[in-house]
Design a protein around this motif. Structure first.
Motif, PDB file in Angstrom:
ATOM      1  N   ARG A   4      44.998  87.237  80.819  1.00 26.68           N
ATOM      2  CA  ARG A   4      45.458  88.118  79.751  1.00 26.68           C
ATOM      3  C   ARG A   4      44.963  89.519  80.079  1.00 26.68           C
ATOM      4  O   ARG A   4      43.751  89.729  80.231  1.00 26.68           O
ATOM      5  CB  ARG A   4      44.946  87.643  78.396  1.00 26.68           C
ATOM      6  CG  ARG A   4      45.608  86.365  77.911  1.00 26.68           C
ATOM      7  CD  ARG A   4      45.326  86.099  76.450  1.00 26.68           C
ATOM      8  NE  ARG A   4      44.004  85.561  76.247  1.00 26.68           N
ATOM      9  CZ  ARG A   4      43.737  84.251  75.998  1.00 26.68           C
ATOM     10  NH1 ARG A   4      44.723  83.384  75.944  1.00 26.68           N
ATOM     11  NH2 ARG A   4      42.502  83.845  75.819  1.00 26.68           N
ATOM     12  N   ALA A   5      45.885  90.469  80.150  1.00 26.13           N
ATOM     13  CA  ALA A   5      45.540  91.804  80.625  1.00 26.13           C
ATOM     14  C   ALA A   5      46.048  92.879  79.675  1.00 26.13           C
ATOM     15  O   ALA A   5      47.045  92.686  78.963  1.00 26.13           O
ATOM     16  CB  ALA A   5      46.122  92.030  82.018  1.00 26.13           C
ATOM     17  N   LEU A  58      54.005  96.213  81.076  1.00 20.30           N
ATOM     18  CA  LEU A  58      53.940  95.374  79.885  1.00 20.30           C
ATOM     19  C   LEU A  58      52.562  95.480  79.244  1.00 20.30           C
ATOM     20  O   LEU A  58      51.540  95.300  79.919  1.00 20.30           O
ATOM     21  CB  LEU A  58      54.242  93.923  80.251  1.00 20.30           C
ATOM     22  CG  LEU A  58      55.596  93.682  80.938  1.00 20.30           C
ATOM     23  CD1 LEU A  58      55.696  92.256  81.449  1.00 20.30           C
ATOM     24  CD2 LEU A  58      56.740  93.998  79.987  1.00 20.30           C
ATOM     25  N   ASP A  59      52.519  95.771  77.959  1.00 17.58           N
ATOM     26  CA  ASP A  59      51.258  95.867  77.220  1.00 17.58           C
ATOM     27  C   ASP A  59      50.857  94.499  76.686  1.00 17.58           C
ATOM     28  O   ASP A  59      51.693  93.757  76.144  1.00 17.58           O
ATOM     29  CB  ASP A  59      51.417  96.822  76.027  1.00 17.58           C
ATOM     30  CG  ASP A  59      51.533  98.270  76.456  1.00 17.58           C
ATOM     31  OD1 ASP A  59      51.118  98.584  77.590  1.00 17.58           O
ATOM     32  OD2 ASP A  59      52.043  99.076  75.661  1.00 17.58           O
ATOM     33  N   HIS A  60      49.556  94.181  76.829  1.00 15.59           N
ATOM     34  CA  HIS A  60      48.988  92.976  76.221  1.00 15.59           C
ATOM     35  C   HIS A  60      49.844  91.744  76.545  1.00 15.59           C
ATOM     36  O   HIS A  60      50.302  91.036  75.649  1.00 15.59           O
ATOM     37  CB  HIS A  60      48.843  93.154  74.707  1.00 15.59           C
ATOM     38  CG  HIS A  60      47.920  94.272  74.334  1.00 15.59           C
ATOM     39  ND1 HIS A  60      46.559  94.252  74.585  1.00 15.59           N
ATOM     40  CD2 HIS A  60      48.179  95.481  73.763  1.00 15.59           C
ATOM     41  CE1 HIS A  60      46.017  95.375  74.153  1.00 15.59           C
ATOM     42  NE2 HIS A  60      46.963  96.148  73.662  1.00 15.59           N
ATOM     43  N   HIS A  61      50.017  91.509  77.817  1.00  9.77           N
ATOM     44  CA  HIS A  61      50.757  90.342  78.280  1.00  9.77           C
ATOM     45  C   HIS A  61      49.839  89.419  79.074  1.00  9.77           C
ATOM     46  O   HIS A  61      48.678  89.743  79.339  1.00  9.77           O
ATOM     47  CB  HIS A  61      51.951  90.769  79.136  1.00  9.77           C
ATOM     48  CG  HIS A  61      53.203  91.002  78.346  1.00  9.77           C
ATOM     49  ND1 HIS A  61      53.271  91.922  77.329  1.00  9.77           N
ATOM     50  CD2 HIS A  61      54.446  90.415  78.425  1.00  9.77           C
ATOM     51  CE1 HIS A  61      54.497  91.907  76.812  1.00  9.77           C
ATOM     52  NE2 HIS A  61      55.219  91.006  77.450  1.00  9.77           N
ATOM     53  N   ALA A  62      50.393  88.263  79.426  1.00  6.69           N
ATOM     54  CA  ALA A  62      49.606  87.247  80.129  1.00  6.69           C
ATOM     55  C   ALA A  62      50.426  86.624  81.245  1.00  6.69           C
ATOM     56  O   ALA A  62      51.661  86.541  81.173  1.00  6.69           O
ATOM     57  CB  ALA A  62      49.119  86.179  79.159  1.00  6.69           C
ATOM     58  N   ALA A  99      50.638  88.153  75.296  1.00  9.35           N
ATOM     59  CA  ALA A  99      49.374  87.423  75.241  1.00  9.35           C
ATOM     60  C   ALA A  99      49.280  86.524  74.017  1.00  9.35           C
ATOM     61  O   ALA A  99      48.736  85.419  74.078  1.00  9.35           O
ATOM     62  CB  ALA A  99      48.214  88.413  75.256  1.00  9.35           C
ATOM     63  N   SER A 100      49.818  86.987  72.890  1.00  7.90           N
ATOM     64  CA  SER A 100      49.762  86.171  71.668  1.00  7.90           C
ATOM     65  C   SER A 100      50.549  84.876  71.836  1.00  7.90           C
ATOM     66  O   SER A 100      50.128  83.807  71.376  1.00  7.90           O
ATOM     67  CB  SER A 100      50.302  86.970  70.484  1.00  7.90           C
ATOM     68  OG  SER A 100      51.635  87.407  70.747  1.00  7.90           O
ATOM     69  N   HIS A 141      41.019  84.448  82.124  1.00  9.68           N
ATOM     70  CA  HIS A 141      40.450  85.767  82.380  1.00  9.68           C
ATOM     71  C   HIS A 141      40.953  86.727  81.306  1.00  9.68           C
ATOM     72  O   HIS A 141      42.163  86.887  81.132  1.00  9.68           O
ATOM     73  CB  HIS A 141      40.863  86.287  83.758  1.00  9.68           C
ATOM     74  CG  HIS A 141      40.183  85.601  84.899  1.00  9.68           C
ATOM     75  ND1 HIS A 141      38.919  85.940  85.322  1.00  9.68           N
ATOM     76  CD2 HIS A 141      40.589  84.587  85.695  1.00  9.68           C
ATOM     77  CE1 HIS A 141      38.573  85.167  86.336  1.00  9.68           C
ATOM     78  NE2 HIS A 141      39.570  84.336  86.584  1.00  9.68           N
ATOM     79  N   GLU A 142      40.023  87.371  80.629  1.00  4.73           N
ATOM     80  CA  GLU A 142      40.351  88.394  79.638  1.00  4.73           C
ATOM     81  C   GLU A 142      40.104  89.754  80.291  1.00  4.73           C
ATOM     82  O   GLU A 142      38.946  90.153  80.488  1.00  4.73           O
ATOM     83  CB  GLU A 142      39.493  88.232  78.386  1.00  4.73           C
ATOM     84  CG  GLU A 142      39.681  86.922  77.656  1.00  4.73           C
ATOM     85  CD  GLU A 142      40.973  86.866  76.860  1.00  4.73           C
ATOM     86  OE1 GLU A 142      41.683  87.899  76.806  1.00  4.73           O
ATOM     87  OE2 GLU A 142      41.254  85.804  76.279  1.00  4.73           O
ATOM     88  N   LEU A 143      41.156  90.437  80.626  1.00  2.00           N
ATOM     89  CA  LEU A 143      41.057  91.704  81.353  1.00  2.00           C
ATOM     90  C   LEU A 143      41.526  92.828  80.434  1.00  2.00           C
ATOM     91  O   LEU A 143      42.629  93.353  80.558  1.00  2.00           O
ATOM     92  CB  LEU A 143      41.881  91.636  82.637  1.00  2.00           C
ATOM     93  CG  LEU A 143      41.500  90.498  83.601  1.00  2.00           C
ATOM     94  CD1 LEU A 143      42.464  90.440  84.777  1.00  2.00           C
ATOM     95  CD2 LEU A 143      40.074  90.660  84.095  1.00  2.00           C
ATOM     96  N   ASN A 144      40.658  93.201  79.516  1.00  2.90           N
ATOM     97  CA  ASN A 144      41.058  94.069  78.421  1.00  2.90           C
ATOM     98  C   ASN A 144      41.215  95.539  78.803  1.00  2.90           C
ATOM     99  O   ASN A 144      41.748  96.318  78.010  1.00  2.90           O
ATOM    100  CB  ASN A 144      40.042  93.950  77.280  1.00  2.90           C
ATOM    101  CG  ASN A 144      40.011  92.541  76.706  1.00  2.90           C
ATOM    102  OD1 ASN A 144      41.053  91.916  76.555  1.00  2.90           O
ATOM    103  ND2 ASN A 144      38.822  92.039  76.416  1.00  2.90           N
TER     104      ASN A 144
END
Length: 439
Positions: A9-10, A23-27, A41-42, A54-57
Motif C-alpha cells: 500500500r503506497a 494513482l493516490d493511495h493505491h495498492a 488501498a481501501s 508493506h505500508e509505504l505512506n
C-alpha cells in the motif's frame, strides 16, 4: 478474502501504463511473483489478506528500472581513465587493462559490484555487453536479478574467444544452456560496425532472425566513427547495417549521437530501437542523441548508463534527469521529454526494446512484480506537487528503499538481501590495488 503473498500500500503508484498516470493511495497485490491486482488501498484491505504487507505512506512505487545498455564488470574500472575522448580512452587505457586483467574472477567480482549498485538505485533488469557472459549469468541468477546477457562478438581475439566463429559458438552454447531460466534472456552483442566484419554481421542477422533475439550494438557513437566508416566503406554505418538486413525490430542501436533526418525516418519505419546513454555521451564528448526528434518520429527510445568506466555510475534515476534536461537544451524546447516520458524510457521502453514488454516495464496485472519504492518524505523532496516530476527532477537513488524482482525482495529498507556489501567492497579494493600497480 483472497490470499496473496505480498500487499504493498503506497502513497503514490506510477504504473507507467496508462502513460503519465499517478494513482493516490493505491495498492499492489502480488501472488507467485506476479501482480494480480492494482486497486485503491481501501478496496485492497477488504479484498486481500497477505503474508507480507508493506505500508509505504510517503513513497512512490514505480516499475523496476531497465538499464538497457551497460558493461557491468567494468564497474571495477570506475575512474581508471577519466577526461579523455572515446578512442584514446579505449585504445590507450581500457583495452590494455582488459587484455591484462579480464577473466572469470574479474567478471564475477565486477558484475556483483555493478548489481549491488544498480539494485540500490532501483534497477531490476540490466542488458549487459561484456566478456564471459556465462559468469555474469551465474552471478545474476544467484543475486535474483533480471538480466539480458549479450552474446558478444568482436573481430579481434580476447581471453573470451579467438575469432568471430568462436564468439558466436560460445554465445549459442550459453543461450542453449540458460534459455529456459525465468530471469535470464539473451541478445546478440556485436560490439560495433567498426569492430565486426560483414561476414560475422550477416551470420548474426540470420541467427537473430531464427532465434528471435535482439541485436545490441554501439552505432553512430561519434562523428569519427561515421567519418571513418564513410572513408572505408563508402557509406555511413547505419546504411551498411541496413544493407545487411540488420536495421529492423530486433536492433538496439546504442548511443546514436550522429543522425540525420533521413536516418531517423528509416529507424522509425524499420521499427528499430535506440538506447540513449546521455551521461556517458556527455563525459566522452561523443555528441548529442536527437532524442526528441526520434520520439516525434515514433522511434522507441530507452535509457542506458553505459559502463561505470565511462559514466562513472550506474544510476538510472540520474540518467532520467540528465536525459530530460539534455533533450530540452538540444531541442530548444522546454516541453521536450517531460518527466512521464523519462520514466517510460527507463522502464517500459527498455523492456519492449529487449523483447520483455509483456513481462516487465509497467505495473499491470499479469506482469512480473518487478517494483521499486522511492521515499519522498525527506526535506529535499518537499513539498510534493507532482510526484512524477519529483521523481525525475528532485529525487536521488539514495531515496530508493525497497526493490523487488518477481515479487522477491532484493532491497529491504535500504539493505541488500542477496548480495554481501562488505565482501563486494573488499574485492573492489583488491582490484583497485591490482590495476593501480600495473597501470
Amino acid at each position: 478474502m483472497e490470499t496473496v503473498d505480498l500487499l504493498i500500500r503506497a502513497r503514490w503508484i506510477a504504473p507507467v501504463e496508462p502513460d503519465g498516470v499517478v494513482l493516490d493511495h493505491h495498492a499492489l497485490a502480488v501472488r507467485d511473483g506476479r501482480i494480480v491486482a492494482l486497486l485503491p488501498a481501501s478496496e485492497a484491505h477488504a479484498r486481500f489478506t497477505a503474508d507480507t504487507v508493506h505500508e509505504l505512506n510517503s513513497h512512490i512505487v514505480i516499475p523496476g528500472l531497465v538499464n538497457a545498455h551497460t558493461h557491468a564488470a567494468m564497474a571495477l574500472m570506475r575512474g581508471l581513465a577519466d577526461d579523455l575522448p572515446l578512442m584514446e580512452w579505449l585504445q590507450a587505457h581500457i583495452w590494455p587493462a582488459e587484455s591484462r586483467w579480464v577473466g572469470t574472477e574479474f567478471v564475477e567480482d565486477g558484475t556483483q559490484l555493478a548489481m549491488a549498485e544498480m539494485i540500490r538505485g532501483g534497477v531490476t533488469c540490466f542488458n549487459d555487453m561484456y566478456f564471459f557472459p556465462d559468469i555474469a549469468a551465474h552471478a545474476a541468477s544467484r543475486a535474483g536479478m533480471r538480466a539480458v546477457l549479450g552474446l558478444i562478438v568482436i573481430d579481434f581475439p580476447t581471453v573470451w574467444a579467438a575469432n568471430a566463429d568462436e564468439y558466436i559458438a560460445k554465445g549459442l552454447a550459453l543461450y542453449d544452456q540458460h534459455k529456459d531460466e525465468a530471469l535470464l534472456s539473451f541478445c546478440f552483442a556485436p560490439h560495433a560496425p567498426y569492430t565486426v566484419a560483414d561476414e560475422a554481421l550477416k551470420r548474426i542477422r540470420t541467427l537473430a532472425n531464427e532465434l528471435d533475439l535482439p541485436v545490441h550494438m554501439h552505432v553512430h557513437e561519434t562523428a569519427h566513427e561515421v567519418e571513418e566508416a564513410t572513408a572505408r566503406f563508402g557509406m555511413r554505418p547505419l546504411e551498411r547495417l541496413a544493407q545487411m538486413g540488420l536495421v529492423g525490430p530486433n536492433l538496439l542501436a546504442v548511443h546514436m549521437t550522429q543522425l540525420n533526418d533521413a536516418e531517423i525516418r528509416h529507424l522509425a519505419e524499420a521499427g528499430a530501437h535506440v538506447v540513449h546513454c546521455p551521461e556517458s555521451n556527455l563525459k566522452l564528448a561523443s555528441g548529442f542523441c536527437p532524442v526528441q526528434k526520434l520520439l516525434d518520429a515514433g522511434v522507441n527510445v530507452c535509457l542506458g548508463t553505459d559502463g561505470a568506466a565511462s559514466n562513472n555510475d550506474l544510476d538510472l534515476l540520474g540518467e532520467m534527469r540528465t536525459a530530460a534536461l539534455l533533450a530540452k537544451g538540444v531541442s530548444g524546447n522546454a516541453a521536450a521529454l517531460p518527466a512521464a516520458t523519462a520514466l517510460r524510457m527507463a522502464t517500459l521502453n527498455g523492456a519492449r526494446a529487449l523483447g520483455l514488454g509483456d513481462e516487465i516495464g509497467s505495473l499491470v496485472p499479469g506482469k512480473a512484480a518487478d517494483m521499486v519504492a522511492v521515499d519522498l518524505a525527506g526535506l529535499e523532496s518537499r513539498p510534493v506537487y507532482h510526484p512524477l516530476s519529483h521523481l525525475v527532477y528532485a529525487t536521488s537513488r539514495h531515496q530508493v528503499t525497497d526493490v523487488w524482482v518477481a515479487g522477491k525482495p532484493l532491497l529491504r529498507n535500504g539493505r541488500l538481501t542477496t548480495l554481501d556489501t562488505d565482501a563486494i567492497g573488499a574485492k573492489a579494493e583488491v582490484w583497485q590495488q591490482r590495476l593501480m600497480e600495473n597501470a
